[in-house]
Write an enzyme that holds these catalytic residues in place. Structure first.
Site, mmCIF file in Angstrom:
data_model
loop_
_atom_site.group_PDB
_atom_site.id
_atom_site.type_symbol
_atom_site.label_atom_id
_atom_site.label_comp_id
_atom_site.label_asym_id
_atom_site.label_seq_id
_atom_site.Cartn_x
_atom_site.Cartn_y
_atom_site.Cartn_z
ATOM 1 N N ARG A 46 24.843 -34.962 -5.086
ATOM 2 C CA ARG A 46 25.990 -33.886 -4.978
ATOM 3 C C ARG A 46 26.625 -35.031 -4.032
ATOM 4 O O ARG A 46 27.325 -34.927 -3.327
ATOM 5 C CB ARG A 46 26.363 -32.993 -4.173
ATOM 6 C CG ARG A 46 25.110 -32.916 -2.749
ATOM 7 C CD ARG A 46 25.697 -31.558 -1.952
ATOM 8 N NE ARG A 46 25.095 -31.488 -0.959
ATOM 9 C CZ ARG A 46 24.826 -30.287 0.092
ATOM 10 N NH1 ARG A 46 25.568 -29.292 -0.237
ATOM 11 N NH2 ARG A 46 24.354 -30.721 1.142
ATOM 12 N N ARG A 88 32.785 -39.941 3.083
ATOM 13 C CA ARG A 88 31.220 -40.013 4.487
ATOM 14 C C ARG A 88 31.654 -41.798 3.927
ATOM 15 O O ARG A 88 31.854 -42.710 3.029
ATOM 16 C CB ARG A 88 29.498 -40.072 3.557
ATOM 17 C CG ARG A 88 29.902 -38.107 4.110
ATOM 18 C CD ARG A 88 28.568 -38.617 4.341
ATOM 19 N NE ARG A 88 27.098 -38.434 3.227
ATOM 20 C CZ ARG A 88 26.119 -38.151 3.088
ATOM 21 N NH1 ARG A 88 25.796 -37.422 3.749
ATOM 22 N NH2 ARG A 88 25.223 -38.878 1.999
ATOM 23 N N ASP A 144 14.170 -39.536 2.367
ATOM 24 C CA ASP A 144 15.458 -39.785 1.679
ATOM 25 C C ASP A 144 16.186 -39.308 2.161
ATOM 26 O O ASP A 144 17.444 -40.087 2.004
ATOM 27 C CB ASP A 144 15.323 -38.445 0.316
ATOM 28 C CG ASP A 144 15.067 -36.466 0.955
ATOM 29 O OD1 ASP A 144 13.938 -37.084 1.014
ATOM 30 O OD2 ASP A 144 15.788 -36.177 0.377
HETATM 31 P P1 AMP Z 1 18.512 -32.377 1.408
HETATM 32 O O1 AMP Z 1 17.809 -31.369 1.872
HETATM 33 O O2 AMP Z 1 20.047 -32.519 2.042
HETATM 34 O O3 AMP Z 1 18.692 -33.875 2.149
HETATM 35 O O4 AMP Z 1 18.725 -32.788 -0.605
HETATM 36 C C1 AMP Z 1 17.834 -32.763 -0.861
HETATM 37 C C2 AMP Z 1 18.188 -33.284 -2.665
HETATM 38 O O5 AMP Z 1 18.647 -32.547 -2.759
HETATM 39 C C3 AMP Z 1 18.810 -34.393 -2.401
HETATM 40 O O6 AMP Z 1 18.842 -35.487 -3.255
HETATM 41 C C4 AMP Z 1 20.608 -34.039 -2.668
HETATM 42 O O7 AMP Z 1 21.390 -34.702 -3.186
HETATM 43 C C5 AMP Z 1 19.513 -32.695 -3.442
HETATM 44 N N1 AMP Z 1 20.955 -31.244 -3.864
HETATM 45 C C6 AMP Z 1 20.885 -30.823 -2.118
HETATM 46 N N2 AMP Z 1 22.558 -29.898 -2.633
HETATM 47 C C7 AMP Z 1 22.445 -29.834 -3.523
HETATM 48 C C8 AMP Z 1 23.454 -29.495 -4.174
HETATM 49 N N3 AMP Z 1 24.023 -27.914 -3.599
HETATM 50 N N4 AMP Z 1 23.229 -29.939 -5.524
HETATM 51 C C9 AMP Z 1 22.504 -30.710 -5.996
HETATM 52 N N5 AMP Z 1 22.393 -31.150 -5.802
HETATM 53 C C10 AMP Z 1 21.858 -30.808 -4.395
HETATM 54 MG MG MG Z 2 19.487 -35.381 2.171
#
Ligand code: AMP
Ligand code: MG
Length: 520
Positions: A104, A193, A273
Protein backbone atom coordinates in the site's frame (compact mmCIF):
# COMPACT_ATOMS: atom_id res chain seq x y z
CA UNK A 1 2.34 24.67 -6.88
CA UNK A 2 6.07 25.20 -7.39
CA UNK A 3 7.33 22.63 -9.86
CA UNK A 4 9.41 19.77 -8.54
CA UNK A 5 12.41 18.48 -10.43
CA UNK A 6 12.08 14.71 -10.85
CA UNK A 7 14.99 12.49 -11.75
CA UNK A 8 13.79 8.92 -11.35
CA UNK A 9 17.06 7.05 -11.16
CA UNK A 10 15.61 3.95 -9.53
CA UNK A 11 13.03 3.26 -12.24
CA UNK A 12 15.43 4.43 -14.94
CA UNK A 13 18.27 2.13 -13.93
CA UNK A 14 16.57 -0.91 -12.41
CA UNK A 15 14.40 -3.38 -14.29
CA UNK A 16 10.66 -3.06 -13.80
CA UNK A 17 7.86 -5.48 -14.51
CA UNK A 18 6.46 -5.46 -18.03
CA UNK A 19 2.91 -5.49 -16.64
CA UNK A 20 1.44 -2.35 -15.15
CA UNK A 21 -1.51 -1.94 -12.79
CA UNK A 22 -2.47 -3.56 -9.52
CA UNK A 23 -3.09 -7.13 -10.65
CA UNK A 24 -1.55 -9.24 -7.86
CA UNK A 25 1.51 -11.16 -8.93
CA UNK A 26 4.82 -12.72 -7.95
CA UNK A 27 7.55 -10.72 -9.58
CA UNK A 28 10.53 -12.19 -11.39
CA UNK A 29 13.61 -10.53 -12.84
CA UNK A 30 12.30 -7.13 -11.80
CA UNK A 31 12.38 -4.85 -8.78
CA UNK A 32 9.17 -2.90 -9.20
CA UNK A 33 5.85 -2.57 -10.97
CA UNK A 34 4.41 0.64 -12.35
CA UNK A 35 1.06 1.35 -10.76
CA UNK A 36 -0.94 4.54 -10.27
CA UNK A 37 -2.52 5.70 -7.03
CA UNK A 38 -6.27 5.08 -6.85
CA UNK A 39 -8.23 8.37 -7.04
CA UNK A 40 -10.31 9.31 -3.99
CA UNK A 41 -13.59 11.19 -3.82
CA UNK A 42 -13.26 13.75 -1.05
CA UNK A 43 -9.68 14.60 -0.11
CA UNK A 44 -9.16 16.97 2.80
CA UNK A 45 -5.84 18.18 4.13
CA UNK A 46 -5.50 17.32 7.80
CA UNK A 47 -1.97 18.61 8.18
CA UNK A 48 1.26 19.20 6.35
CA UNK A 49 4.71 19.53 7.83
CA UNK A 50 6.16 22.94 7.08
CA UNK A 51 9.69 21.71 7.72
CA UNK A 52 9.33 18.63 5.55
CA UNK A 53 7.78 20.77 2.81
CA UNK A 54 10.73 23.16 3.06
CA UNK A 55 13.04 20.27 2.13
CA UNK A 56 11.27 20.27 -1.23
CA UNK A 57 11.19 24.05 -1.40
CA UNK A 58 7.40 24.08 -0.99
CA UNK A 59 5.85 27.12 0.67
CA UNK A 60 2.69 27.50 2.73
CA UNK A 61 0.82 28.62 -0.40
CA UNK A 62 2.08 25.55 -2.26
CA UNK A 63 0.93 23.19 0.47
CA UNK A 64 -2.49 24.67 1.04
CA UNK A 65 -3.49 24.84 -2.61
CA UNK A 66 -5.72 22.42 -4.50
CA UNK A 67 -2.94 20.96 -6.62
CA UNK A 68 -0.98 19.83 -3.54
CA UNK A 69 -4.15 18.27 -2.11
CA UNK A 70 -4.94 16.37 -5.31
CA UNK A 71 -1.36 15.19 -5.86
CA UNK A 72 -0.79 13.93 -2.33
CA UNK A 73 -4.22 12.33 -2.11
CA UNK A 74 -3.33 10.32 -5.20
CA UNK A 75 -5.73 12.06 -7.61
CA UNK A 76 -3.21 13.85 -9.78
CA UNK A 77 0.23 13.08 -11.15
CA UNK A 78 2.78 15.80 -11.75
CA UNK A 79 4.82 15.87 -14.91
CA UNK A 80 7.75 13.41 -14.75
CA UNK A 81 6.43 11.45 -11.82
CA UNK A 82 6.84 7.71 -12.36
CA UNK A 83 4.56 5.94 -9.87
CA UNK A 84 5.57 2.44 -8.91
CA UNK A 85 5.55 -0.11 -6.11
CA UNK A 86 8.68 -2.04 -5.21
CA UNK A 87 9.09 -5.72 -4.50
CA UNK A 88 10.68 -7.01 -1.34
CA UNK A 89 10.42 -10.00 0.95
CA UNK A 90 11.16 -10.39 4.60
CA UNK A 91 11.33 -12.34 7.79
CA UNK A 92 8.19 -11.68 9.80
CA UNK A 93 8.49 -12.56 13.50
CA UNK A 94 11.48 -14.72 12.70
CA UNK A 95 10.03 -16.66 9.76
CA UNK A 96 10.72 -16.16 6.08
CA UNK A 97 7.49 -14.82 4.59
CA UNK A 98 8.39 -14.75 0.90
CA UNK A 99 7.28 -11.87 -1.29
CA UNK A 100 5.74 -8.92 0.53
CA UNK A 101 6.46 -5.65 -1.30
CA UNK A 102 4.85 -2.23 -1.25
CA UNK A 103 1.32 -3.45 -0.64
CA UNK A 104 0.00 0.00 0.00
CA UNK A 105 2.93 2.27 -0.70
CA UNK A 106 3.40 3.91 -4.06
CA UNK A 107 6.58 5.79 -4.88
CA UNK A 108 5.70 8.82 -6.96
CA UNK A 109 9.20 9.80 -8.00
CA UNK A 110 12.56 11.09 -6.86
CA UNK A 111 12.97 14.83 -6.47
CA UNK A 112 16.47 16.11 -7.18
CA UNK A 113 17.79 18.58 -4.60
CA UNK A 114 21.32 19.57 -5.48
CA UNK A 115 23.55 16.70 -4.40
CA UNK A 116 20.73 14.84 -2.70
CA UNK A 117 17.32 13.54 -3.61
CA UNK A 118 14.08 12.60 -1.92
CA UNK A 119 11.67 9.90 -2.95
CA UNK A 120 8.02 10.89 -2.49
CA UNK A 121 5.93 7.96 -1.32
CA UNK A 122 2.20 7.73 -0.73
CA UNK A 123 1.03 5.26 1.89
CA UNK A 124 -2.58 4.10 1.65
CA UNK A 125 -3.17 5.17 -1.95
CA UNK A 126 -4.69 1.93 -3.17
CA UNK A 127 -3.71 -1.55 -4.25
CA UNK A 128 -0.51 -2.61 -5.97
CA UNK A 129 0.63 -5.99 -7.32
CA UNK A 130 1.97 -6.62 -3.78
CA UNK A 131 -1.25 -6.01 -1.86
CA UNK A 132 -1.90 -9.75 -1.59
CA UNK A 133 -5.41 -10.13 -0.10
CA UNK A 134 -5.54 -6.62 1.34
CA UNK A 135 -6.93 -3.36 -0.01
CA UNK A 136 -3.89 -1.09 -0.21
CA UNK A 137 -5.59 1.48 1.98
CA UNK A 138 -4.87 3.03 5.35
CA UNK A 139 -7.11 4.49 8.04
CA UNK A 140 -6.86 7.90 9.69
CA UNK A 141 -5.91 6.38 13.05
CA UNK A 142 -2.75 4.66 11.81
CA UNK A 143 -1.88 7.38 9.30
CA UNK A 144 -2.00 9.99 12.02
CA UNK A 145 0.23 7.84 14.18
CA UNK A 146 2.78 7.56 11.38
CA UNK A 147 2.57 11.24 10.51
CA UNK A 148 3.00 12.50 14.07
CA UNK A 149 5.63 10.04 15.16
CA UNK A 150 7.93 10.32 12.18
CA UNK A 151 8.05 14.09 12.54
CA UNK A 152 8.46 13.79 16.32
CA UNK A 153 11.38 11.40 15.84
CA UNK A 154 13.03 13.83 13.49
CA UNK A 155 12.87 16.60 16.07
CA UNK A 156 14.23 14.25 18.72
CA UNK A 157 17.25 13.77 16.49
CA UNK A 158 16.50 10.13 15.67
CA UNK A 159 17.06 9.05 12.04
CA UNK A 160 13.69 8.58 10.38
CA UNK A 161 11.68 8.84 7.23
CA UNK A 162 9.84 12.17 7.15
CA UNK A 163 6.17 12.92 6.62
CA UNK A 164 5.03 15.66 4.28
CA UNK A 165 1.27 15.48 4.44
CA UNK A 166 -1.72 13.76 5.95
CA UNK A 167 -4.91 13.79 3.90
CA UNK A 168 -8.25 12.13 4.58
CA UNK A 169 -9.76 10.59 1.47
CA UNK A 170 -13.47 11.06 2.13
CA UNK A 171 -13.84 7.31 1.87
CA UNK A 172 -14.49 4.60 4.40
CA UNK A 173 -12.10 1.76 5.05
CA UNK A 174 -13.24 -1.27 7.02
CA UNK A 175 -10.91 -2.58 9.71
CA UNK A 176 -11.16 -5.09 12.51
CA UNK A 177 -8.96 -3.06 14.82
CA UNK A 178 -8.37 -5.63 17.55
CA UNK A 179 -8.85 -8.71 15.33
CA UNK A 180 -11.82 -9.74 17.45
CA UNK A 181 -14.52 -9.96 14.82
CA UNK A 182 -15.68 -6.38 15.28
CA UNK A 183 -14.91 -4.95 11.85
CA UNK A 184 -16.09 -1.38 11.42
CA UNK A 185 -15.75 1.41 8.88
CA UNK A 186 -13.12 4.04 9.62
CA UNK A 187 -11.99 7.19 7.82
CA UNK A 188 -9.49 6.52 5.07
CA UNK A 189 -6.28 8.55 4.82
CA UNK A 190 -3.09 8.89 2.82
CA UNK A 191 0.29 9.98 4.16
CA UNK A 192 3.07 11.21 1.92
CA UNK A 193 6.44 10.10 3.26
CA UNK A 194 9.88 11.33 2.27
CA UNK A 195 13.21 9.61 2.37
CA UNK A 196 16.28 9.49 0.23
CA UNK A 197 15.43 5.81 -0.20
CA UNK A 198 12.80 3.38 1.02
CA UNK A 199 15.00 0.35 0.33
CA UNK A 200 14.72 -2.30 3.03
CA UNK A 201 16.81 -5.32 4.02
CA UNK A 202 13.97 -7.32 2.46
CA UNK A 203 14.73 -6.02 -1.05
CA UNK A 204 18.08 -7.80 -0.99
CA UNK A 205 16.58 -10.87 0.63
CA UNK A 206 13.93 -11.15 -2.08
CA UNK A 207 16.50 -11.17 -4.89
CA UNK A 208 18.62 -13.71 -3.02
CA UNK A 209 15.57 -15.90 -2.43
CA UNK A 210 14.72 -15.76 -6.14
CA UNK A 211 18.35 -16.64 -6.85
CA UNK A 212 18.63 -13.69 -9.22
CA UNK A 213 22.25 -13.01 -8.45
CA UNK A 214 22.98 -10.72 -11.38
CA UNK A 215 20.07 -8.52 -10.41
CA UNK A 216 21.13 -8.66 -6.76
CA UNK A 217 24.55 -7.37 -7.79
CA UNK A 218 23.10 -4.68 -10.06
CA UNK A 219 20.72 -3.52 -7.35
CA UNK A 220 23.39 -3.50 -4.64
CA UNK A 221 25.68 -1.47 -6.91
CA UNK A 222 22.84 0.94 -7.57
CA UNK A 223 22.09 1.39 -3.86
CA UNK A 224 25.76 1.96 -3.06
CA UNK A 225 26.26 4.48 -5.87
CA UNK A 226 23.07 6.35 -5.14
CA UNK A 227 22.83 6.22 -1.34
CA UNK A 228 26.41 5.56 -0.20
CA UNK A 229 28.45 7.43 -2.84
CA UNK A 230 31.31 7.98 -0.40
CA UNK A 231 31.90 4.21 -0.42
CA UNK A 232 31.77 3.74 -4.17
CA UNK A 233 34.97 2.01 -5.17
CA UNK A 234 33.10 -0.70 -7.04
CA UNK A 235 35.27 -0.76 -10.13
CA UNK A 236 38.62 -0.92 -8.37
CA UNK A 237 37.59 -3.08 -5.41
CA UNK A 238 34.16 -4.61 -5.82
CA UNK A 239 34.12 -6.98 -2.85
CA UNK A 240 35.88 -4.48 -0.61
CA UNK A 241 33.15 -1.98 -1.42
CA UNK A 242 30.39 -4.47 -0.58
CA UNK A 243 32.08 -5.22 2.73
CA UNK A 244 32.56 -1.55 3.60
CA UNK A 245 28.94 -0.98 2.73
CA UNK A 246 27.67 -3.81 4.93
CA UNK A 247 29.84 -2.48 7.75
CA UNK A 248 28.24 0.91 7.37
CA UNK A 249 24.74 -0.55 7.39
CA UNK A 250 25.68 -2.35 10.62
CA UNK A 251 27.01 0.89 12.11
CA UNK A 252 23.91 2.86 11.19
CA UNK A 253 21.61 0.17 12.53
CA UNK A 254 23.54 0.01 15.81
CA UNK A 255 23.35 3.79 16.13
CA UNK A 256 19.62 3.71 15.45
CA UNK A 257 19.08 1.12 18.17
CA UNK A 258 20.98 3.32 20.63
CA UNK A 259 18.67 6.18 19.73
CA UNK A 260 15.48 4.16 20.18
CA UNK A 261 16.72 2.98 23.55
CA UNK A 262 17.68 6.50 24.56
CA UNK A 263 14.21 7.94 23.98
CA UNK A 264 12.20 4.87 25.00
CA UNK A 265 10.78 4.05 21.57
CA UNK A 266 9.52 0.56 20.80
CA UNK A 267 9.07 -0.05 17.07
CA UNK A 268 6.81 -3.03 17.57
CA UNK A 269 7.35 -4.82 14.22
CA UNK A 270 11.06 -5.14 13.52
CA UNK A 271 10.58 -7.55 10.64
CA UNK A 272 13.36 -7.43 8.06
CA UNK A 273 10.99 -5.77 5.58
CA UNK A 274 10.68 -2.90 8.07
CA UNK A 275 14.44 -2.29 8.30
CA UNK A 276 15.72 0.65 6.29
CA UNK A 277 19.04 0.18 4.51
CA UNK A 278 19.81 3.78 5.50
CA UNK A 279 19.36 3.09 9.21
CA UNK A 280 16.25 5.21 9.46
CA UNK A 281 13.17 4.43 11.51
CA UNK A 282 10.63 3.27 8.94
CA UNK A 283 7.05 1.96 8.95
CA UNK A 284 5.35 3.31 12.01
CA UNK A 285 2.78 0.64 12.90
CA UNK A 286 1.98 -0.61 16.39
CA UNK A 287 4.88 1.30 17.92
CA UNK A 288 4.80 2.72 21.41
CA UNK A 289 6.70 4.82 23.93
CA UNK A 290 7.81 3.43 27.23
CA UNK A 291 5.79 4.89 30.03
CA UNK A 292 6.72 2.73 32.97
CA UNK A 293 10.30 1.65 32.31
CA UNK A 294 10.00 -2.03 31.41
CA UNK A 295 12.48 -3.80 29.14
CA UNK A 296 9.86 -6.49 28.47
CA UNK A 297 7.21 -4.14 27.19
CA UNK A 298 5.83 -4.23 23.67
CA UNK A 299 2.80 -2.31 22.48
CA UNK A 300 2.06 -4.86 19.75
CA UNK A 301 -0.72 -7.25 20.77
CA UNK A 302 0.14 -9.46 17.78
CA UNK A 303 3.49 -10.10 19.52
CA UNK A 304 2.10 -10.39 23.05
CA UNK A 305 2.95 -14.08 23.43
CA UNK A 306 6.54 -14.14 22.26
CA UNK A 307 7.40 -10.45 22.83
CA UNK A 308 10.05 -10.79 20.16
CA UNK A 309 10.12 -7.04 19.56
CA UNK A 310 10.03 -5.88 23.18
CA UNK A 311 11.95 -2.74 24.15
CA UNK A 312 14.94 -4.49 25.67
CA UNK A 313 15.39 -6.89 22.77
CA UNK A 314 15.54 -4.33 19.97
CA UNK A 315 19.35 -4.15 19.75
CA UNK A 316 19.61 -7.96 19.53
CA UNK A 317 16.89 -8.08 16.88
CA UNK A 318 18.77 -5.41 14.93
CA UNK A 319 21.69 -7.80 14.79
CA UNK A 320 19.50 -10.77 13.87
CA UNK A 321 18.06 -8.76 11.00
CA UNK A 322 21.53 -7.75 9.84
CA UNK A 323 22.44 -11.41 9.82
CA UNK A 324 19.59 -12.05 7.39
CA UNK A 325 20.89 -9.23 5.20
CA UNK A 326 24.37 -10.76 5.39
CA UNK A 327 22.99 -14.10 4.23
CA UNK A 328 21.32 -12.39 1.30
CA UNK A 329 24.45 -10.62 0.09
CA UNK A 330 26.90 -13.44 0.87
CA UNK A 331 26.86 -14.62 -2.79
CA UNK A 332 28.32 -11.25 -3.78
CA UNK A 333 31.20 -11.55 -1.36
CA UNK A 334 31.55 -15.33 -1.17
CA UNK A 335 33.49 -15.16 2.09
CA UNK A 336 31.41 -15.11 5.29
CA UNK A 337 34.30 -13.92 7.49
CA UNK A 338 34.11 -10.16 6.85
CA UNK A 339 30.34 -10.28 7.29
CA UNK A 340 30.68 -12.14 10.58
CA UNK A 341 33.26 -9.61 11.71
CA UNK A 342 30.88 -6.77 10.88
CA UNK A 343 28.12 -8.47 12.87
CA UNK A 344 30.47 -8.71 15.86
CA UNK A 345 31.48 -5.09 15.41
CA UNK A 346 27.77 -4.23 15.58
CA UNK A 347 27.68 -5.47 19.17
CA UNK A 348 30.78 -3.49 20.11
CA UNK A 349 29.44 -0.35 18.49
CA UNK A 350 26.02 -0.74 20.10
CA UNK A 351 27.56 -1.31 23.54
CA UNK A 352 29.83 1.72 23.23
CA UNK A 353 26.94 3.85 21.96
CA UNK A 354 24.66 2.71 24.75
CA UNK A 355 27.32 3.45 27.37
CA UNK A 356 27.84 6.94 25.95
CA UNK A 357 24.12 7.51 25.92
CA UNK A 358 23.63 6.38 29.50
CA UNK A 359 26.58 8.54 30.51
CA UNK A 360 24.87 11.54 28.92
CA UNK A 361 21.43 10.61 30.22
CA UNK A 362 22.90 10.69 33.72
CA UNK A 363 25.10 13.71 33.11
CA UNK A 364 28.20 11.78 34.10
CA UNK A 365 31.58 12.71 32.72
CA UNK A 366 32.55 9.07 32.41
CA UNK A 367 30.56 5.88 32.17
CA UNK A 368 30.04 4.15 35.51
CA UNK A 369 28.81 0.59 35.19
CA UNK A 370 27.73 0.20 38.77
CA UNK A 371 25.60 3.36 38.76
CA UNK A 372 24.00 2.53 35.41
CA UNK A 373 23.25 -1.13 36.15
CA UNK A 374 21.75 -0.35 39.53
CA UNK A 375 19.62 2.40 38.04
CA UNK A 376 18.23 0.19 35.27
CA UNK A 377 17.24 -2.27 37.95
CA UNK A 378 15.80 0.43 40.18
CA UNK A 379 13.59 1.73 37.40
CA UNK A 380 11.81 -1.61 37.22
CA UNK A 381 11.16 -1.97 40.95
CA UNK A 382 8.04 0.15 40.91
CA UNK A 383 6.37 1.42 37.72
CA UNK A 384 8.52 4.46 36.91
CA UNK A 385 7.89 6.82 34.01
CA UNK A 386 11.15 6.81 32.06
CA UNK A 387 10.78 10.24 30.48
CA UNK A 388 9.72 11.99 33.67
CA UNK A 389 12.37 10.26 35.74
CA UNK A 390 15.39 11.41 33.73
CA UNK A 391 14.10 14.98 33.54
CA UNK A 392 13.41 15.05 37.28
CA UNK A 393 16.79 13.54 38.08
CA UNK A 394 18.51 16.47 36.37
CA UNK A 395 17.04 18.76 39.02
CA UNK A 396 18.21 16.77 42.02
CA UNK A 397 21.49 17.74 43.63
CA UNK A 398 23.25 17.83 46.99
CA UNK A 399 20.99 20.61 48.26
CA UNK A 400 17.79 18.75 47.49
CA UNK A 401 16.15 18.19 50.85
CA UNK A 402 13.59 15.57 49.96
CA UNK A 403 14.70 13.91 46.73
CA UNK A 404 12.03 11.23 46.98
CA UNK A 405 9.33 13.87 47.17
CA UNK A 406 10.78 15.50 44.08
CA UNK A 407 10.72 12.17 42.27
CA UNK A 408 7.28 11.07 43.47
CA UNK A 409 5.49 12.26 40.33
CA UNK A 410 7.62 9.87 38.22
CA UNK A 411 6.03 6.85 39.89
CA UNK A 412 2.67 5.53 38.82
CA UNK A 413 1.85 4.42 42.35
CA UNK A 414 4.22 6.37 44.63
CA UNK A 415 2.09 5.55 47.67
CA UNK A 416 2.90 1.88 47.16
CA UNK A 417 6.66 2.32 47.32
CA UNK A 418 7.88 0.05 50.13
CA UNK A 419 10.24 1.45 52.72
CA UNK A 420 12.98 -0.87 51.51
CA UNK A 421 12.44 0.37 47.95
CA UNK A 422 12.63 3.96 49.10
CA UNK A 423 15.86 3.17 50.88
CA UNK A 424 17.33 1.59 47.74
CA UNK A 425 16.48 4.68 45.73
CA UNK A 426 17.99 6.94 48.39
CA UNK A 427 21.18 4.90 48.47
CA UNK A 428 21.47 4.95 44.71
CA UNK A 429 20.91 8.72 44.64
CA UNK A 430 23.59 9.27 47.26
CA UNK A 431 26.04 7.11 45.32
CA UNK A 432 25.15 8.82 42.05
CA UNK A 433 25.76 12.27 43.52
CA UNK A 434 29.02 11.06 45.03
CA UNK A 435 30.23 9.70 41.67
CA UNK A 436 29.36 13.01 40.01
CA UNK A 437 31.42 14.79 42.62
CA UNK A 438 34.33 12.41 42.16
CA UNK A 439 34.18 13.05 38.42
CA UNK A 440 34.25 16.81 39.05
CA UNK A 441 30.90 17.30 37.34
CA UNK A 442 29.01 20.46 38.27
CA UNK A 443 25.25 20.49 38.75
CA UNK A 444 24.84 23.13 36.05
CA UNK A 445 26.70 21.34 33.29
CA UNK A 446 25.19 18.02 34.26
CA UNK A 447 21.72 19.50 33.96
CA UNK A 448 22.50 20.94 30.54
CA UNK A 449 23.77 17.65 29.14
CA UNK A 450 20.92 15.68 30.67
CA UNK A 451 18.23 17.97 29.34
CA UNK A 452 19.72 17.79 25.85
CA UNK A 453 19.71 14.00 26.02
CA UNK A 454 16.47 13.26 27.86
CA UNK A 455 13.43 14.66 26.07
CA UNK A 456 10.71 16.26 28.09
CA UNK A 457 8.06 15.72 25.40
CA UNK A 458 7.56 12.45 23.55
CA UNK A 459 4.55 11.21 21.63
CA UNK A 460 3.06 9.42 24.59
CA UNK A 461 0.69 6.68 23.50
CA UNK A 462 -2.33 8.31 25.09
CA UNK A 463 -1.53 11.71 23.54
CA UNK A 464 -1.56 10.18 20.08
CA UNK A 465 -4.90 8.54 20.93
CA UNK A 466 -6.43 11.83 22.11
CA UNK A 467 -5.35 13.45 18.83
CA UNK A 468 -6.87 10.52 16.93
CA UNK A 469 -10.15 10.70 18.82
CA UNK A 470 -10.59 14.38 18.01
CA UNK A 471 -9.39 13.98 14.41
CA UNK A 472 -11.95 11.23 13.89
CA UNK A 473 -14.56 13.69 15.13
CA UNK A 474 -13.30 16.22 12.58
CA UNK A 475 -11.18 18.38 14.88
CA UNK A 476 -7.55 18.53 13.73
CA UNK A 477 -6.38 21.20 16.17
CA UNK A 478 -4.80 18.66 18.52
CA UNK A 479 -2.55 17.44 15.70
CA UNK A 480 -1.25 20.93 15.23
CA UNK A 481 -0.76 21.54 18.93
CA UNK A 482 1.07 18.25 19.45
CA UNK A 483 3.39 18.78 16.52
CA UNK A 484 4.24 22.26 17.70
CA UNK A 485 5.25 20.97 21.11
CA UNK A 486 7.08 17.94 19.73
CA UNK A 487 9.17 20.24 17.56
CA UNK A 488 11.12 21.26 20.66
CA UNK A 489 11.11 18.08 22.71
CA UNK A 490 14.03 19.11 24.91
CA UNK A 491 12.65 22.55 25.82
CA UNK A 492 10.67 23.12 28.99
CA UNK A 493 7.70 24.84 27.28
CA UNK A 494 5.89 25.39 30.61
CA UNK A 495 2.64 26.34 28.87
CA UNK A 496 2.44 22.75 27.60
CA UNK A 497 3.27 21.01 30.88
CA UNK A 498 0.07 18.92 30.57
CA UNK A 499 1.53 17.25 27.46
CA UNK A 500 4.46 15.99 29.53
CA UNK A 501 2.19 14.30 32.05
CA UNK A 502 2.35 10.61 32.71
CA UNK A 503 -0.29 8.28 31.35
CA UNK A 504 -3.66 8.83 33.02
CA UNK A 505 -5.40 5.79 34.52
CA UNK A 506 -8.06 5.64 31.79
CA UNK A 507 -5.33 4.95 29.25
CA UNK A 508 -3.69 2.07 31.10
CA UNK A 509 -5.56 -0.67 29.28
CA UNK A 510 -7.28 1.19 26.49
CA UNK A 511 -6.82 -0.02 22.92
CA UNK A 512 -4.66 2.43 21.05
CA UNK A 513 -2.90 3.59 24.22
CA UNK A 514 -1.22 0.51 25.57
CA UNK A 515 -2.37 -2.14 23.14
CA UNK A 516 -2.06 -1.87 19.41
CA UNK A 517 -2.52 -4.37 16.67
CA UNK A 518 -1.05 -4.43 13.19
CA UNK A 519 -4.48 -3.49 11.80
CA UNK A 520 -4.02 -0.18 10.09
P1 AMP B 1 3.64 -4.19 7.80
O1 AMP B 1 3.32 -5.17 8.86
O2 AMP B 1 2.85 -2.93 7.88
O3 AMP B 1 5.10 -3.93 7.66
O4 AMP B 1 3.17 -4.85 6.44
C1 AMP B 1 3.66 -6.07 5.95
C2 AMP B 1 3.28 -6.21 4.51
O5 AMP B 1 1.87 -6.13 4.34
C3 AMP B 1 3.86 -5.13 3.59
O6 AMP B 1 4.17 -5.75 2.38
C4 AMP B 1 2.72 -4.17 3.44
O7 AMP B 1 2.79 -3.43 2.25
C5 AMP B 1 1.52 -5.11 3.44
N1 AMP B 1 0.29 -4.45 3.88
C6 AMP B 1 -0.02 -4.03 5.12
N2 AMP B 1 -1.25 -3.48 5.15
C7 AMP B 1 -1.74 -3.54 3.89
C8 AMP B 1 -2.96 -3.14 3.26
N3 AMP B 1 -3.94 -2.56 3.94
N4 AMP B 1 -3.08 -3.37 1.95
C9 AMP B 1 -2.11 -3.97 1.24
N5 AMP B 1 -0.96 -4.38 1.77
C10 AMP B 1 -0.76 -4.17 3.07
MG1 MG C 1 6.08 -2.56 6.59
Amino acid sequence: MKSLNFDNQFTAQMPGDTDTGSQRKQLKDALFSRVNPTPVSGPQLVHYSEDAAALLGLSREDCTGDEFLQVFAGNLLLENMDPHATCYGGHQFGNWAGQLGDGRAINLGEVTLGDTHLMLQLKGAGPTPFSRTADGLAVLRSSLREYLCSEAMYYLGVPTTRALSLITTGEEVVRDMMYDGNAAPEKGAVVCRLSSSFVRFGHFQMLAAREELDLLREFTDFVIRREFPHLDNLVADTKGTYIAWFEEVCDRTADLMVEWMRVGFVHGVMNTDNMSILGETIDYGPYGWLEGFDPNWTPNTTDAGQRRYRYGQQPAIGQWNLMQLANAILPLIEDPKPLEDALSAYVTRYEAGWQNTMTAKLGLKEYNKDIVDRLLNLLTVSETDMTLFFRALADINHDTEQPLTDLAHCYYTPEQLQESEQATIQTWLADYLRVLEEQGQSDASRRTVMNQTNPKYVLRNYLAQIAIDSAEAGDFSKVDELLNVLKKPYDEQPEYEHLAAKRPEWARNRAGCSMLSCSS
